[in-house]
Design an enzyme around this catalytic site. Structure first.
Site, PDB file in Angstrom:
ATOM      1  CG  ASP A  26      15.913 -11.845   4.976  1.00 22.42           C
ATOM      2  OD1 ASP A  26      16.330 -10.873   5.630  1.00 22.42           O
ATOM      3  OD2 ASP A  26      14.716 -11.972   4.618  1.00 22.42           O
TER       4      ASP A  26
ATOM      5  CD  GLU B 279       6.276  -7.396   1.469  1.00 23.20           C
ATOM      6  OE1 GLU B 279       5.537  -8.364   1.248  1.00 23.20           O
ATOM      7  OE2 GLU B 279       6.065  -6.579   2.380  1.00 23.20           O
TER       8      GLU B 279
ATOM      9  CG  ASP C 223       8.748 -12.740   5.375  1.00 19.82           C
ATOM     10  OD1 ASP C 223       9.415 -13.362   6.216  1.00 19.82           O
ATOM     11  OD2 ASP C 223       8.492 -11.526   5.461  1.00 19.82           O
TER      12      ASP C 223
ATOM     13  CB  ALA D 278       0.785 -11.654  14.315  1.00 19.60           C
ATOM     14  N   GLY D 279       3.723 -10.625  12.621  1.00 11.68           N
ATOM     15  CA  GLY D 279       5.046 -11.125  12.278  1.00 11.68           C
ATOM     16  C   GLY D 279       4.990 -12.540  11.724  1.00 11.68           C
TER      17      GLY D 279
ATOM     18  CB  SER E 124      -0.637 -11.781   7.016  1.00 11.19           C
ATOM     19  OG  SER E 124      -0.210 -10.452   7.210  1.00 11.19           O
ATOM     20  CB  SER E 125       2.292  -9.094   3.339  1.00  8.77           C
ATOM     21  OG  SER E 125       3.540  -9.292   3.936  1.00  8.77           O
TER      22      SER E 125
ATOM     23  CG  HIS F  94      16.392  -8.184  11.049  1.00  2.00           C
ATOM     24  ND1 HIS F  94      16.045  -6.970  10.513  1.00  2.00           N
ATOM     25  CD2 HIS F  94      15.349  -8.553  11.826  1.00  2.00           C
ATOM     26  CE1 HIS F  94      14.836  -6.619  10.962  1.00  2.00           C
ATOM     27  NE2 HIS F  94      14.394  -7.564  11.771  1.00  2.00           N
TER      28      HIS F  94
HETATM   29  C1  GLA Z   1      10.641  -9.647   7.901  1.00  2.00           C
HETATM   30  C2  GLA Z   1      11.147  -9.556   6.486  1.00  2.00           C
HETATM   31  C3  GLA Z   1      12.121 -10.666   6.181  1.00  2.00           C
HETATM   32  C4  GLA Z   1      13.205 -10.763   7.242  1.00  2.00           C
HETATM   33  C5  GLA Z   1      12.587 -10.742   8.635  1.00  2.00           C
HETATM   34  C6  GLA Z   1      13.610 -10.678   9.728  1.00  2.00           C
HETATM   35  O1  GLA Z   1       9.853 -10.783   8.064  1.00  2.00           O
HETATM   36  O2  GLA Z   1      10.076  -9.611   5.580  1.00  2.00           O
HETATM   37  O3  GLA Z   1      12.682 -10.482   4.901  1.00  2.00           O
HETATM   38  O4  GLA Z   1      14.156  -9.750   7.086  1.00  2.00           O
HETATM   39  O5  GLA Z   1      11.709  -9.641   8.807  1.00  2.00           O
HETATM   40  O6  GLA Z   1      14.330 -11.851   9.776  1.00  2.00           O
END
Ligand code: GLA
Length: 359
Positions: A19, A139, A151, A102-103, A106-107, A17
């Site tokens: 970025d 996005e 990402d 799953a974090g 994938s997107s 968090h």
């Molecule tokens: C998601 C968001 C990223 C980043 C992370 C947390 O993956 O897409 O931009 O903020 O959460 O680090």
């Protein structure tokens, strides 16, 4: 021309968090990727097929905020045009082995594979960082998720056997060797199977708290907070804890880069665990599943463990001795069974390549 392009999912080693707060991130690409086979079509005609879902979506207009998986593809056409690039129709067939929800981004994998395909098909010269920004625009404005650049930068810029250090304010990057293998270690990715999503309120709420804190402190971004104690004295309790996470997390990213350069994996592990505690107590983005996975991995001998990605579920990274793979994964699985939770899955992640043409 017809071809196939791929872009990977990612894990973030540390720097969560940060970025969208002008801070530091430190992701690497995982081996799983989205693959797009594509060719041009005449006119404004897009035919998008998901092999995994067995669905085809046809579009002749680009409409931001249209719900559904095809927006990750069509959003790229839209964002490329917004950035002034001349892109026409295409037939795009998508297949991905990046776990969804799953974090693991994938997107962004779909977005960046699509962008690589369209850039080649339409002969567009776009520098890698610019590609990441265009995918982020898709996005944010087309899909409607208010995320930062982490990402898409990872899916575009990562290289094998390295983690990507990025300063999200200057956009300077550095490829840092991540030689866990040579050190007899591995990064175990444990998917807790508890789904996370960005298009929901909690991610936006965290962003909002950070903006509110900036307003109170009179700074442009939390990167500008030089004196944490002074800031804490001026902020309400909740915003204070959010800011403390961001400021300390930025320092942990810098310390992690230094630890890797020095080959000090013990230190890296400590920083990972400290990051998890900060996400749990101050930023409040963890969940019982990820907290239990982290605690169990540490109890089983991991050098460090933390949730990775946006939060509220998803995956945990554990830095472990290679020989502990079965012990750590087995103990996490047993702990989940005791709770009556769905069984977790896991894999050892080696840093792989970013977006590219593969056929
Ligand atoms: C998601 C968001 C990223 C980043 C992370 C947390 O993956 O897409 O931009 O903020 O959460 O680090």
């Amino acid at each position: 021309m017809i071809g196939t392009w791929a872009a990977p999912g990612r894990v973030n080693l540390i720097g969560e968090h940060t970025d969208y707060n002008g801070g530091f991130v430190f992701p690497f690409a995982i081996p799983q990727s989205a693959k797009i086979t594509a060719r041009t079509l005449p006119g404004d005609h897009w035919k998008v097929t998901s092999v995994d879902l067995g669905e085809t979506v046809e579009a002749t207009r680009l409409e931001p905020l249209t719900p559904g998986w095809a927006s990750y593809v069509l959003g790229i056409v839209w964002a490329l045009r917004e950035a002034g690039h001349s892109v026409g129709g295409a037939e795009l067939t998508l297949q991905s082995d990046v776990p969804v929800g799953a974090g693991l981004s994938s997107s962004a994998a779909i977005e960046c594979a699509t962008e690589a395909a369209l850039a080649d098909l339409y002969g567009l010269e776009i520098a890698p960082l610019e590609r990441a920004k265009i995918a982020q625009r898709a996005e944010n404005a087309y899909v409607g998720a208010p995320t930062g650049l982490l990402d898409q930068a990872a899916a575009t810029l990562c290289v094998p056997d390295h983690a990507l250090f990025m300063d999200c304010r200057s956009l300077e990057t550095q490829q840092v060797p991540l030689a866990v293998d040579q050190a007899g270690l591995e990064i175990l990715v444990i998917d807790t199977q508890s789904k996370h999503s960005h298009v929901d309120g909690e991610y936006a709420a965290r962003r909002h708290s950070c903006e509110e804190a900036c307003r109170i402190l009179g700074v442009e971004s939390l990167r500008d907070v030089a004196d944490l104690d002074d800031a804490l004295g001026r902020l309400p309790e909740l915003e204070g804890r959010r800011v403390r996470h961001i400021v300390t997390e930025n320092q942990r990213v810098l310390d992690s880069v230094a630890a890797l350069h020095a080959g000090n994996f013990t230190k890296l592990g400590q920083l990972m665990t400290a990051s998890h505690i900060s996400m749990r107590n101050d930023y409040e983005i963890t969940a019982p599943t990820v907290d239990l996975a982290v605690a169990t991995a540490l109890g089983a001998g991991a050098l460090g463990a933390r949730m990775t990605g946006g939060g509220f579920g998803g995956c945990v990274l554990a830095l472990i001795d290679k020989g502990l793979h079965d012990v750590v994964s087995g103990q996490v699985a047993a702990a989940f069974a005791t709770q009556g939770w769905a069984p977790p899955t896991w894999f050892a992640a080696r840093p792989g390549p970013g977006a590219r043409r593969i056929a």
